[in-house]
Design a protein around this motif. Structure first.
Motif, PDB file in Angstrom:
ATOM      1  N   GLU A 182      21.786  71.881  69.405  1.00  0.00           N
ATOM      2  CA  GLU A 182      21.351  70.499  69.608  1.00  0.00           C
ATOM      3  C   GLU A 182      19.889  70.382  70.032  1.00  0.00           C
TER       4      GLU A 182
ATOM      5  N   HIS B 113      28.520  66.019  76.442  1.00  0.00           N
ATOM      6  CA  HIS B 113      29.552  66.883  75.839  1.00  0.00           C
ATOM      7  C   HIS B 113      30.541  67.417  76.872  1.00  0.00           C
TER       8      HIS B 113
ATOM      9  N   LEU C 283      25.436  74.597  72.662  1.00  0.00           N
ATOM     10  CA  LEU C 283      24.816  73.274  72.612  1.00  0.00           C
ATOM     11  C   LEU C 283      23.294  73.358  72.718  1.00  0.00           C
TER      12      LEU C 283
ATOM     13  N   LYS D 141      29.900  77.495  75.786  1.00  0.00           N
ATOM     14  CA  LYS D 141      29.692  76.186  75.178  1.00  0.00           C
ATOM     15  C   LYS D 141      28.282  75.676  75.445  1.00  0.00           C
ATOM     16  N   THR D 142      27.781  75.936  76.664  1.00  0.00           N
ATOM     17  CA  THR D 142      26.438  75.487  77.032  1.00  0.00           C
ATOM     18  C   THR D 142      25.389  76.129  76.130  1.00  0.00           C
TER      19      THR D 142
END
Length: 307
Positions: A245, A278, A241, A237-238
């Protein structure tokens, strides 16, 4: 600056196994030169050949501009060394051991013996036999033996082995002092790369019996890379992102939980804010500068990823 040590095509083969191959080494007068290499890379083999303890299969060794051969070893009188574990007469004191060593060399100076013992912080042990010494004390005594005649070149194989942090600093300070005040050239090896970084002027990287690079520490520092190291339980997930992002693409996943971010367009604070927003747990985040250890692992992995 002239070469104190130069080897040309230095090779050693034992029982059909090539221990080191085609070593072209250059150690300049007045410098502290460090060998970097894993166990079995060939560091000790090279040191043994340089100090006359092992005969090369082929190639040349030049010490102080003179060819070292089986019949011509006069240059070794200008060399001090510790190769592997120092051996002493256990039933004798430190002073008695050093005096025997000096007599073997034809060197008679009790004051120099006392000075060497003082330099390595072996005081107040006049009646103590070496058999009662700790490993660290024996290592200090080995260094005293190597420096007693103030040789022009000192070869030290793992000189801080068995020493505590204070002893390690003492040896480091001693090497730097002897180099600066007496102009003694050093060849060192150590597994503690952080310590090597505090002492050496130049390094030779030994890998699988070959010398793959010689480089000054100043040049390594110029090549250093800054990065942010992030530790998280949710790497997938990191990474998503960071890419979507913050448009970060220059990063590397290490050991399943660490991410090294080499992109300098985003600050550590911006990365932290994004992940907190998040609900990504951050176990650690810190800015780093690549070390001598990073450089070494990059070299032995062919310049690629070290992890």
């Amino acid at each position: 600056m002239s070469d104190v040590v130069r080897t040309i095509g230095l090779t050693k083969i034992t029982k059909g196994k090539e221990l080191v191959s085609n070593i072209n080494l250059h150690i300049k007068k007045g410098e502290i030169y460090g060998f970097l290499g894993q166990n079995g890379a060939g560091k000790t083999t090279i040191m043994k050949m340089l100090t006359g303890l092992m005969i090369p299969t082929s190639g040349e060794i030049q010490l102080f501009g003179r060819l070292l051969t089986e019949k011509s070893k006069a240059a070794l009188n200008r060399v001090g060394s510790i190769i592997e574990y120092p051996i002493f007469f256990d039933h004798l004191t430190a002073f008695e051991n050093l005096k025997l060593h000096c007599e073997y060399l034809g060197f008679y100076d009790d004051k120099a013996i006392r000075e060497a013992l003082d330099l390595v912080h072996l005081k107040g042990i006049d009646n103590k036999q070496v058999k009662d010494f700790s490993l660290g004390m024996k290592q200090r005594l080995g260094i005293a033996r190597a420096i007693i005649t103030k040789p022009e070149l000192i070869v030290l194989d793992e000189p801080i082995n068995g020493l505590d942090p204070i002893g390690i600093k003492d040896v480091r300070d001693l090497i730097l002092m002897l180099n600066k005040e007496y102009g003694i050239t050093f060849l060192l090896s150590s597994h503690i790369l952080g310590e090597m970084e505090l002492v050496v002027d130049r390094i030779g990287v030994i890998h699988n019996g070959s010398l793959i690079n010689e480089v000054t520490l100043a040049d390594i520092r110029e090549q250093r890379t800054e990065y942010i190291e992030l530790i998280t339980t949710n790497v997938e997930k990191t990474v998503y992102l960071l890419e979507t992002e913050l448009q970060i693409s220059n990063m590397k996943i290490i050991q399943d939980r660490k991410i090294r971010i080499y992109d300098k367009t985003q600050s550590q604070n911006a990365i932290s804010k994004l992940l907190v927003l998040h609900d990504v747990e951050i176990e650690g985040i810190q800015k780093h500068t690549s070390s001598l250890e990073d450089y070494f692992y990059k070299q032995i992995n062919g310049g690629g990823n070290s992890e």
